[in-house]
Design a protein around this motif. Structure first.
Motif, PDB file in Angstrom:
ATOM      1  N   ILE A   1       0.788  -0.991  -0.171  1.00 47.38           N
ATOM      2  CA  ILE A   1      -0.068  -0.134   0.174  1.00 47.38           C
ATOM      3  C   ILE A   1       0.798   1.207   0.141  1.00 47.38           C
ATOM      4  O   ILE A   1       0.384   2.410  -0.526  1.00 47.38           O
ATOM      5  CB  ILE A   1      -0.917   0.511   1.593  1.00 47.38           C
ATOM      6  CG1 ILE A   1      -1.944  -0.900   1.106  1.00 47.38           C
ATOM      7  CG2 ILE A   1      -1.893   1.318   1.219  1.00 47.38           C
ATOM      8  CD1 ILE A   1      -2.613  -1.311   2.250  1.00 47.38           C
TER       9      ILE A   1
ATOM     10  N   ARG B   1      -8.347  -0.117  -1.392  1.00 46.03           N
ATOM     11  CA  ARG B   1      -7.416  -0.751   0.024  1.00 46.03           C
ATOM     12  C   ARG B   1      -7.408   0.095   1.157  1.00 46.03           C
ATOM     13  O   ARG B   1      -7.751  -0.287   2.680  1.00 46.03           O
ATOM     14  CB  ARG B   1      -6.453  -1.389   0.242  1.00 46.03           C
ATOM     15  CG  ARG B   1      -6.309  -2.501  -1.087  1.00 46.03           C
ATOM     16  CD  ARG B   1      -4.787  -2.879  -1.322  1.00 46.03           C
ATOM     17  NE  ARG B   1      -3.877  -1.515  -1.755  1.00 46.03           N
ATOM     18  CZ  ARG B   1      -3.086  -2.411  -2.775  1.00 46.03           C
ATOM     19  NH1 ARG B   1      -2.216  -3.656  -2.207  1.00 46.03           N
ATOM     20  NH2 ARG B   1      -2.042  -1.670  -1.965  1.00 46.03           N
TER      21      ARG B   1
ATOM     22  N   ILE C   1      -6.411   1.320   6.446  1.00 41.09           N
ATOM     23  CA  ILE C   1      -6.791   0.182   6.031  1.00 41.09           C
ATOM     24  C   ILE C   1      -8.049  -0.265   6.430  1.00 41.09           C
ATOM     25  O   ILE C   1      -8.202  -1.173   7.130  1.00 41.09           O
ATOM     26  CB  ILE C   1      -5.014  -0.641   6.314  1.00 41.09           C
ATOM     27  CG1 ILE C   1      -4.041  -0.244   6.059  1.00 41.09           C
ATOM     28  CG2 ILE C   1      -5.686  -1.691   5.475  1.00 41.09           C
ATOM     29  CD1 ILE C   1      -3.177  -0.971   5.817  1.00 41.09           C
TER      30      ILE C   1
ATOM     31  N   GLU D   1      -6.792   3.399  -5.484  1.00 35.38           N
ATOM     32  CA  GLU D   1      -6.046   2.677  -3.991  1.00 35.38           C
ATOM     33  C   GLU D   1      -7.280   2.154  -2.967  1.00 35.38           C
ATOM     34  O   GLU D   1      -7.879   3.519  -2.072  1.00 35.38           O
ATOM     35  CB  GLU D   1      -5.373   3.681  -3.314  1.00 35.38           C
ATOM     36  CG  GLU D   1      -4.296   2.763  -2.138  1.00 35.38           C
ATOM     37  CD  GLU D   1      -4.378   1.616  -2.717  1.00 35.38           C
ATOM     38  OE1 GLU D   1      -4.681   0.367  -2.247  1.00 35.38           O
ATOM     39  OE2 GLU D   1      -3.537   2.035  -2.849  1.00 35.38           O
TER      40      GLU D   1
END
Length: 136
Positions: free
Chosen positions: A33, A88, A114, A86
């Motif tokens: 990440i 996540r 997260i 992104e």
């Protein structure tokens, strides 16, 4: 057989290879990440083939004086890119720091959560500005 990771696996950034096995080195989970965020923040719009809208094009802002309006615009650009590319993470906050010892550098502090683990992380992205900029 490789064990599947909880948050995904991708190529390391910058890409590197294992000379002994002839394979690409990969990263997983939170490290993946962080590296994905670094790639997203440093990629200019129209730089990626087949994905012209991928990235955060902050380069036109390099020689701007730092004002509240500009900082708000930078936050919006980054939040939009992360929301789109992104999935996540959820952005909790974006803040900025700069001091005289790093004149010409605006640190962008991205706090995020997260989604799958509900763990809070942060990423500091140094945005290099021209000499003589200032925060009003």
């Amino acid at each position: 057989m490789k064990e599947e990771t909880f948050l995904g696996t991708g190529w390391s950034f910058p890409p590197s290879f294992n000379a002994d096995s002839g394979t690409v080195i990969t990263v997983s989970d939170a490290t993946d990440i962080v590296q994905s965020l670094q790639i997203l923040l440093t990629t200019k719009l129209n730089e990626r083939v087949m994905r012209p809208d991928y990235g955060c094009d902050l380069t036109p802002l390099l020689f701007e004086n730092i004002t509240v309006t500009l900082l708000t615009g930078i936050k919006d650009i980054i939040k939009t890119a992360i929301l789109k590319y992104e999935p996540r993470i959820d952005v909790a906050d974006i803040a900025f720091t700069s001091d005289e010892s790093t004149e010409g550098v605006l640190n962008i502090l991205i706090d995020y959560v997260i989604r799958k683990t509900n763990s809070r992380q942060n990423h500091v992205f140094p945005f290099y500005l021209n000499e003589g900029t200032y925060i009003k």
